[in-house]
Design an enzyme around this catalytic site. Sequence first.
Site, PDB file in Angstrom:
ATOM      1  N   ASP A   7      -9.050 -60.504  24.921  1.00 19.28           N
ATOM      2  CA  ASP A   7     -10.139 -60.258  25.849  1.00 19.28           C
ATOM      3  C   ASP A   7     -11.392 -59.969  25.030  1.00 19.28           C
ATOM      4  O   ASP A   7     -11.385 -60.098  23.793  1.00 19.28           O
ATOM      5  CB  ASP A   7      -9.777 -59.146  26.836  1.00 19.28           C
ATOM      6  CG  ASP A   7      -9.802 -57.740  26.255  1.00 19.28           C
ATOM      7  OD1 ASP A   7      -9.996 -57.575  25.026  1.00 19.28           O
ATOM      8  OD2 ASP A   7      -9.629 -56.782  27.034  1.00 19.28           O
ATOM      9  N   HIS A   8     -12.443 -59.576  25.707  1.00 19.77           N
ATOM     10  CA  HIS A   8     -13.719 -59.316  25.036  1.00 19.77           C
ATOM     11  C   HIS A   8     -13.643 -58.153  24.043  1.00 19.77           C
ATOM     12  O   HIS A   8     -14.385 -58.128  23.080  1.00 19.77           O
ATOM     13  CB  HIS A   8     -14.801 -59.033  26.085  1.00 19.77           C
ATOM     14  CG  HIS A   8     -14.419 -57.938  27.032  1.00 19.77           C
ATOM     15  ND1 HIS A   8     -13.541 -58.156  28.093  1.00 19.77           N
ATOM     16  CD2 HIS A   8     -14.743 -56.639  27.081  1.00 19.77           C
ATOM     17  CE1 HIS A   8     -13.365 -57.030  28.741  1.00 19.77           C
ATOM     18  NE2 HIS A   8     -14.089 -56.087  28.161  1.00 19.77           N
ATOM     19  N   CYS A  64      -6.491 -56.892  22.730  1.00 22.81           N
ATOM     20  CA  CYS A  64      -7.496 -56.338  23.635  1.00 22.81           C
ATOM     21  C   CYS A  64      -8.047 -55.100  22.946  1.00 22.81           C
ATOM     22  O   CYS A  64      -7.776 -54.889  21.764  1.00 22.81           O
ATOM     23  CB  CYS A  64      -6.929 -56.047  25.028  1.00 22.81           C
ATOM     24  SG  CYS A  64      -5.746 -54.691  25.169  1.00 22.81           S
ATOM     25  N   GLY A  65      -8.811 -54.284  23.626  1.00 23.82           N
ATOM     26  CA  GLY A  65      -9.429 -53.134  22.973  1.00 23.82           C
ATOM     27  C   GLY A  65      -8.428 -52.226  22.284  1.00 23.82           C
ATOM     28  O   GLY A  65      -8.584 -51.875  21.120  1.00 23.82           O
ATOM     29  N   THR A  66      -7.367 -51.853  22.995  1.00 19.27           N
ATOM     30  CA  THR A  66      -6.332 -50.990  22.420  1.00 19.27           C
ATOM     31  C   THR A  66      -5.027 -51.727  22.156  1.00 19.27           C
ATOM     32  O   THR A  66      -4.175 -51.222  21.435  1.00 19.27           O
ATOM     33  CB  THR A  66      -6.003 -49.821  23.365  1.00 19.27           C
ATOM     34  OG1 THR A  66      -5.476 -50.354  24.595  1.00 19.27           O
ATOM     35  CG2 THR A  66      -7.220 -48.955  23.628  1.00 19.27           C
ATOM     36  N   GLY A  67      -4.843 -52.865  22.778  1.00 22.08           N
ATOM     37  CA  GLY A  67      -3.577 -53.591  22.715  1.00 22.08           C
ATOM     38  C   GLY A  67      -2.606 -53.145  23.788  1.00 22.08           C
ATOM     39  O   GLY A  67      -1.604 -53.814  24.037  1.00 22.08           O
ATOM     40  N   GLY A  69      -3.034 -52.544  27.324  1.00 21.38           N
ATOM     41  CA  GLY A  69      -3.036 -53.278  28.593  1.00 21.38           C
ATOM     42  C   GLY A  69      -2.486 -54.684  28.469  1.00 21.38           C
ATOM     43  O   GLY A  69      -1.675 -55.128  29.289  1.00 21.38           O
ATOM     44  N   HIS A  97      14.560 -56.089  14.519  1.00 25.39           N
ATOM     45  CA  HIS A  97      15.428 -55.468  15.518  1.00 25.39           C
ATOM     46  C   HIS A  97      15.224 -56.000  16.929  1.00 25.39           C
ATOM     47  O   HIS A  97      16.162 -56.012  17.719  1.00 25.39           O
ATOM     48  CB  HIS A  97      15.220 -53.956  15.536  1.00 25.39           C
ATOM     49  CG  HIS A  97      15.716 -53.284  14.296  1.00 25.39           C
ATOM     50  ND1 HIS A  97      15.813 -51.919  14.191  1.00 25.39           N
ATOM     51  CD2 HIS A  97      16.134 -53.762  13.093  1.00 25.39           C
ATOM     52  CE1 HIS A  97      16.269 -51.586  12.993  1.00 25.39           C
ATOM     53  NE2 HIS A  97      16.466 -52.705  12.309  1.00 25.39           N
ATOM     54  N   ARG A 131      24.148 -56.140  16.125  1.00 23.29           N
ATOM     55  CA  ARG A 131      23.990 -55.134  17.177  1.00 23.29           C
ATOM     56  C   ARG A 131      22.651 -55.270  17.884  1.00 23.29           C
ATOM     57  O   ARG A 131      22.511 -54.938  19.057  1.00 23.29           O
ATOM     58  CB  ARG A 131      24.175 -53.728  16.622  1.00 23.29           C
ATOM     59  CG  ARG A 131      23.058 -53.231  15.739  1.00 23.29           C
ATOM     60  CD  ARG A 131      23.353 -51.817  15.184  1.00 23.29           C
ATOM     61  NE  ARG A 131      22.209 -51.210  14.577  1.00 23.29           N
ATOM     62  CZ  ARG A 131      21.795 -51.420  13.320  1.00 23.29           C
ATOM     63  NH1 ARG A 131      22.461 -52.263  12.542  1.00 23.29           N
ATOM     64  NH2 ARG A 131      20.741 -50.805  12.850  1.00 23.29           N
ATOM     65  N   HIS A 132      21.673 -55.805  17.178  1.00 27.21           N
ATOM     66  CA  HIS A 132      20.356 -55.992  17.778  1.00 27.21           C
ATOM     67  C   HIS A 132      20.386 -57.095  18.832  1.00 27.21           C
ATOM     68  O   HIS A 132      19.698 -56.998  19.851  1.00 27.21           O
ATOM     69  CB  HIS A 132      19.313 -56.286  16.703  1.00 27.21           C
ATOM     70  CG  HIS A 132      19.271 -55.238  15.640  1.00 27.21           C
ATOM     71  ND1 HIS A 132      18.915 -53.940  15.891  1.00 27.21           N
ATOM     72  CD2 HIS A 132      19.586 -55.293  14.323  1.00 27.21           C
ATOM     73  CE1 HIS A 132      18.989 -53.232  14.775  1.00 27.21           C
ATOM     74  NE2 HIS A 132      19.401 -54.042  13.806  1.00 27.21           N
TER      75      HIS A 132
END
Length: 144
Positions: A7-8, A64-67, A69, A97, A131-132
């Site tokens: 995003d922006h 995005c700004g924080t990742g 959302g 994992h 197991r993963h």
Amino acid sequence: MIIIGSDHGAFELKNVLKEYLTSMGKEVCDCGTYDSSSVDYPDIAQKVCEKVKEEGSEFGILLCGTGIGISIAANKIDGIRCALLNTEYAAAKAKQHNNANVIAMGGRVVGPDLAKSILDAFMNAEFEGGRHQNRLDKIHALEN
């Protein structure tokens, strides 16, 4: 092919990572945004994730700004395992994992050099299976 979108709030970081991947000889599909005008991150997440699910893509990158959302939106799409990454260690574990097929970062949280290191750690890691895989099967069952 690596699918990328932002995003922006992370438009500049997207361009940095796109250039970095291209310099390594990677083919990159850019799903937008193409300038710093405001866009809704769920739309970008959907575009990237649908392309990731197509045959031939290696993985997706969402920004995005924080990742936060954009990673939440991505994880609503069946078959997507998106990991929000802020460290190289988490990047390696996301592949080893969780066999993440999409990674997310925040353009206002992670600087360009760290983002490149995170990307390298993810790309250099291998899924360990065992197991993963059992755990991934349980995650997939939650989608149904």
